[in-house]
Scaffold this motif. Structure first.
Motif, PDB file in Angstrom:
ATOM      1  N   UNK A 142       0.838  -1.197   0.000  1.00  0.00           N
ATOM      2  CA  UNK A 142       0.000   0.000   0.000  1.00  0.00           C
ATOM      3  C   UNK A 142       0.878   1.254   0.000  1.00  0.00           C
ATOM      4  N   UNK A 143       1.886   1.279   0.862  1.00  0.00           N
ATOM      5  CA  UNK A 143       2.751   2.448   0.966  1.00  0.00           C
ATOM      6  C   UNK A 143       3.673   2.573  -0.245  1.00  0.00           C
ATOM      7  N   UNK A 144       4.125   1.428  -0.773  1.00  0.00           N
ATOM      8  CA  UNK A 144       4.948   1.475  -1.981  1.00  0.00           C
ATOM      9  C   UNK A 144       4.177   2.127  -3.126  1.00  0.00           C
ATOM     10  N   UNK A 145       2.930   1.696  -3.313  1.00  0.00           N
ATOM     11  CA  UNK A 145       2.117   2.244  -4.402  1.00  0.00           C
ATOM     12  C   UNK A 145       1.808   3.719  -4.176  1.00  0.00           C
ATOM     13  N   UNK A 146       1.412   4.070  -2.932  1.00  0.00           N
ATOM     14  CA  UNK A 146       1.031   5.453  -2.653  1.00  0.00           C
ATOM     15  C   UNK A 146       2.233   6.387  -2.760  1.00  0.00           C
ATOM     16  N   UNK A 147       3.356   6.017  -2.155  1.00  0.00           N
ATOM     17  CA  UNK A 147       4.537   6.883  -2.217  1.00  0.00           C
ATOM     18  C   UNK A 147       5.064   6.994  -3.644  1.00  0.00           C
ATOM     19  N   UNK A 181       0.160  18.821  -7.896  1.00  0.00           N
ATOM     20  CA  UNK A 181       0.239  18.955  -6.440  1.00  0.00           C
ATOM     21  C   UNK A 181      -1.019  18.395  -5.794  1.00  0.00           C
ATOM     22  N   UNK A 182      -2.190  18.763  -6.314  1.00  0.00           N
ATOM     23  CA  UNK A 182      -3.445  18.259  -5.753  1.00  0.00           C
ATOM     24  C   UNK A 182      -3.600  16.767  -5.979  1.00  0.00           C
ATOM     25  N   UNK A 183      -3.177  16.303  -7.166  1.00  0.00           N
ATOM     26  CA  UNK A 183      -3.297  14.875  -7.461  1.00  0.00           C
ATOM     27  C   UNK A 183      -2.486  14.042  -6.480  1.00  0.00           C
ATOM     28  N   UNK A 184      -1.313  14.548  -6.053  1.00  0.00           N
ATOM     29  CA  UNK A 184      -0.500  13.805  -5.089  1.00  0.00           C
ATOM     30  C   UNK A 184      -0.970  13.967  -3.660  1.00  0.00           C
ATOM     31  N   UNK A 185      -1.184  15.206  -3.247  1.00  0.00           N
ATOM     32  CA  UNK A 185      -1.575  15.493  -1.861  1.00  0.00           C
ATOM     33  C   UNK A 185      -2.937  14.882  -1.516  1.00  0.00           C
ATOM     34  N   UNK A 186      -3.939  15.088  -2.386  1.00  0.00           N
ATOM     35  CA  UNK A 186      -5.278  14.569  -2.098  1.00  0.00           C
ATOM     36  C   UNK A 186      -5.304  13.043  -2.121  1.00  0.00           C
ATOM     37  N   UNK A 187      -4.472  12.426  -2.939  1.00  0.00           N
ATOM     38  CA  UNK A 187      -4.399  10.956  -2.957  1.00  0.00           C
ATOM     39  C   UNK A 187      -3.958  10.424  -1.601  1.00  0.00           C
ATOM     40  N   UNK A 188      -2.965  11.076  -1.004  1.00  0.00           N
ATOM     41  CA  UNK A 188      -2.494  10.636   0.307  1.00  0.00           C
ATOM     42  C   UNK A 188      -3.585  10.794   1.362  1.00  0.00           C
ATOM     43  N   UNK A 189      -4.304  11.915   1.332  1.00  0.00           N
ATOM     44  CA  UNK A 189      -5.364  12.155   2.313  1.00  0.00           C
ATOM     45  C   UNK A 189      -6.477  11.126   2.171  1.00  0.00           C
ATOM     46  N   UNK A 190      -6.962  10.921   0.946  1.00  0.00           N
ATOM     47  CA  UNK A 190      -8.074   9.986   0.725  1.00  0.00           C
ATOM     48  C   UNK A 190      -7.641   8.559   1.011  1.00  0.00           C
ATOM     49  N   UNK A 191      -6.430   8.195   0.592  1.00  0.00           N
ATOM     50  CA  UNK A 191      -5.964   6.817   0.788  1.00  0.00           C
ATOM     51  C   UNK A 191      -5.847   6.478   2.260  1.00  0.00           C
ATOM     52  N   UNK A 192      -5.322   7.389   3.077  1.00  0.00           N
ATOM     53  CA  UNK A 192      -5.173   7.085   4.499  1.00  0.00           C
ATOM     54  C   UNK A 192      -6.505   7.151   5.236  1.00  0.00           C
ATOM     55  N   UNK A 193      -7.345   8.114   4.857  1.00  0.00           N
ATOM     56  CA  UNK A 193      -8.652   8.174   5.498  1.00  0.00           C
ATOM     57  C   UNK A 193      -9.506   6.974   5.117  1.00  0.00           C
ATOM     58  N   UNK A 194      -9.471   6.602   3.831  1.00  0.00           N
ATOM     59  CA  UNK A 194     -10.271   5.469   3.386  1.00  0.00           C
ATOM     60  C   UNK A 194      -9.641   4.134   3.704  1.00  0.00           C
ATOM     61  N   UNK A 195      -8.306   4.080   3.707  1.00  0.00           N
ATOM     62  CA  UNK A 195      -7.625   2.815   3.953  1.00  0.00           C
ATOM     63  C   UNK A 195      -7.857   2.263   5.339  1.00  0.00           C
ATOM     64  N   UNK A 196      -8.056   3.138   6.336  1.00  0.00           N
ATOM     65  CA  UNK A 196      -8.322   2.652   7.694  1.00  0.00           C
ATOM     66  C   UNK A 196      -9.741   2.135   7.839  1.00  0.00           C
TER      67      UNK A 196
END
Length: 687
Positions: free
Chosen positions: A82-87, A107-122
């Motif tokens: 998960x972290x390999x793909x996201x990073x 910038x938004x494509x990278x930053x928002x992906x991290x926010x959504x992935x961590x919020x949704x991944x949990x």
């Protein structure tokens, strides 16, 4: 009472923020601060700038939504993959930020992906709902600010765009005048006012021209978004932009080559030189006049660059070559200024036929194409943000930081923001960030618990956002303004189920300090971002590219280079084109105290000379590609090879140690080699 523009813009930002919060709370949406973020980041001085940035934010968020859901779907059961793909995705976005003109989108494509992935991944079950909520609230913030800025004191981008256009053309005119004075030795008549800067200021004007070109591009993008008149003429304005860039490079090359024909009496060899330079001067003046809304006073006249054949034949071979350089530069300026004037006439509706693109005669050949050439500096930014995210991720897993996964998303967002300005130290943003956390924390603990309705909460939000926007209203304070608004929104943590806990403020402060430590560490490893070390690293790359390009001088028509060789040549030619400007930017922040015996003036002079060297290298490569060069090189193969290897040796030594300090040894060796080579060329041409 007449309100200032500064006050009006601050009111619009505060009002849009308050309305966005009100609607999000009324809809009972979680995380209403996402709507507040959208307002904070797109609030700019004109409608066009805000619309352009808002569109980039929305499109970037939609792409982030798709990518983050895909990552969650594929790797939610394996935290490492998960972290390999996201990073990897965030690193890719960081790279694209450096090479794309739509850096805010990436910038938004990278930053928002991290926010959504961590919020949704949990909570994978609600991952889609989280992603959709992010898109909805971002759209809400953009829509609210767009309506407010459109309906309340609308500020169109067209006036600023027209000012930027006139400033660009005026600077082009002044640059041409300064370079012409250096070439002809012309000085203003005694007692006659001269609106142009003296020729010794030409380099400063050239630097200003580069900045104005960038500002023109940004103003054009904004004007296209909110001005129908500019949009209708978008193809002509884009053509004008390309012509202006080509004109700057042509002027710089012409100025650099003027050192070669300084010994020539050009006014004798070119009887029409005076009339030609005067005609070029008049064309610049006519373009300025048209852009100021005045009528065309004089139609452009053809330029006669025919030479005095008898006097030309009496020159030596090298003086003939220098003369060819002088006339070629004037031909290019003739073509570019004529075409640019036609473009402006077309924009003003005074030309029947649309002009062509930049004339071939005006564009220096041999420029590297874009293709798929990698940018090493963007790669470094990508590696740096990926390393930062992994350090934050490991801290979250093994240290159990109080802020939880927020340290990873904060590292992604702030790290990407810093990647856009690599010369910016994280400690530069530390003071405004911690000050905002302390101030907003005070409001959160002592003021917000006393507010029982949205009337009180909305009033507080309006007043604080107005104060922040008013205090940090200048473009130079844009970064501080954005950081302050962002941390204010984070700390107050507005929601319908409002809870107050001082630990949330303390956790945010600790998280930001930990983030600062992570970014400070990755600024030194794996690549040091200290200005002096970056400057020397770029300098080494410049000389390595120069060395490789010199090695391609051995290519001839009988030995076809491989596709890999052509790709490498294009890569190094691109490096040679872009590195002087990067060195100039880094040179402004280099601490000369760590470079003994070096002054800021010497650093700037070095970057200027490197730009001149880059132009000379490009001219040399262009000349080598000419068919007539083949015979001369074959006749002088041994001598040319000895000279080329000696130059390559100098470049190689400088690439390994840019501070080699063997100037006299380099110069004496090269002077002897070129003297011998010139003698052999003269003998060969005489035969």
């Amino acid at each position: 009472m007449i309100l200032s523009r500064r006050t009006k813009e601050s009111i619009k930002t505060a009002l849009a923020m308050t309305i966005a919060y009100g609607i999000a709370l009324q809809m009972d949406w979680d995380r209403p601060y996402w709507a507040g973020f959208a307002v904070a980041f797109i609030s700019l001085s004109t409608i066009g700038q805000s619309l352009n940035k808002g569109a980039m934010r929305m499109l970037g968020t939609l792409l982030a939504l798709s990518v983050s859901l895909l990552i969650i779907a594929l790797f939610v059961q394996d935290r490492w993959l998960f972290m390999v793909a996201l990073s990897g995705w965030v690193g890719f976005c960081a790279y694209r930020m450096g090479v794309s003109k739509h850096s805010y989108f990436w910038y938004l494509a990278g930053f928002a992906s991290a926010v959504i992935a961590f919020d949704g991944g949990t909570d994978p079950v609600n991952a889609f709902a989280t992603a959709v909520l992010r898109a909805e609230e971002t759209a809400l913030g953009i829509l609210v600010y767009t309506l407010v800025t459109t309906l309340l004191w609308p500020t169109n981008s067209r006036a600023g765009f027209e000012d930027a256009t006139r400033a660009l053309v005026q600077t082009q005119h002044r640059l041409y005048t300064g370079y012409r004075e250096e070439m002809t030795g012309h000085t203003p008549e005694p007692g006659k006012p001269d609106q142009d800067k003296p020729s010794q200021d030409a380099q400063a004007i050239a630097t200003q021209q580069v900045q104005l070109l960038a500002q023109f591009g940004a103003n054009l993008d904004a004007a296209l978004a909110d001005s129908h008149e500019v949009w209708e003429l978008r193809h002509q304005w884009r053509r004008f932009q390309r012509q202006s860039a080509a004109l700057l490079e042509t002027l710089e090359r012409w100025h650099e080559n003027s050192k070669e024909f300084g010994e020539l009496d050009l006014e004798v060899l070119l009887p029409g030189l005076g009339a030609a330079t005067t005609e070029l001067e008049r064309r610049f003046a006519e373009i300025e006049r048209l852009l100021a809304g005045e009528a065309l006073q004089r139609q452009p006249q053809p330029i006669d660059l025919s030479s005095d054949h008898a006097r030309l034949q009496a020159l030596s071979h090298f003086h003939k070559a220098a003369f060819a350089l002088a006339r070629t530069g004037l031909h290019r300026l003739d073509g570019l200024t004529r075409d640019q004037l036609d473009t402006v006439l077309n924009i003003k509706g005074l030309a029947v036929a649309a002009p062509g693109s930049v004339p071939a005669s005006a564009v220096p050949s041999g420029q590297p194409g874009s293709g798929l050439l990698p940018d090493p500096d963007s790669m470094i930014a990508a590696v740096r943000i990926m390393a930062s995210m992994w350090l934050a991720y490991l801290l979250w897993i093994y240290v159990e930081v109080p802020s939880g996964s927020s340290i990873v998303t904060t590292t992604a967002s702030m790290g990407l923001a810093i990647a856009t300005i690599p010369r910016l130290s994280v400690f530069t943003v530390l003071k405004p960030s911690m000050s905002t956390i302390a101030f907003a924390g005070t409001l959160y603990v002592f003021v917000m618990p006393q507010l029982s309705s949205f009337v009180g909460l909305g009033s507080m939000i309006f007043l604080i956002v107005f104060a922040i926007a008013y205090l940090f209203s200048t473009p130079q304070q844009g970064l501080t303004r954005t950081i302050t608004l962002a941390f204010f929104v984070i700390i107050i943590g507005v929601s319908n189920q409002q809870q107050y806990n001082f630990l949330s403020v303390a956790d945010t402060a600790v998280m930001f300090l930990m983030f600062s430590g992570v970014v400070a560490l990755t600024s030194r490893f794996p690549f040091s971002m200290q200005p002096d070390k970056v400057f020397l690293r770029l300098l080494g790359r410049f000389f390595r590219s120069s060395e490789y390009l010199m090695s391609t001088m051995r290519w001839d028509s009988r030995s076809s280079p491989t596709r890999l060789d052509r790709w490498r040549k294009a890569l190094h030619a691109s490096e040679l084109t872009t590195l002087p400007q990067k060195l100039s930017d880094w040179g402004k922040v280099v601490d000369t105290g760590v470079l003994p015996g070096t002054t800021p003036e010497q650093v700037q002079a070095l970057t200027t000379n490197l730009q001149a060297l880059a132009y000379r290298m490009q001219e040399l490569l262009n000349a080598r590609a000419n068919p007539q060069a083949e015979l001369l090189v074959r006749e002088l193969l041994t001598d040319m090879r000895a000279w080329r290897l000696k130059v390559q040796g100098v470049f190689q030594r400088l690439s390994q140690d840019p501070a080699a300090g063997e100037q006299e040894a380099f110069r004496s060796g090269l002077d002897a080699a070129i003297k011998h080579l010139e003698a052999r060329i003269r003998e060969t041409l005489d035969k």
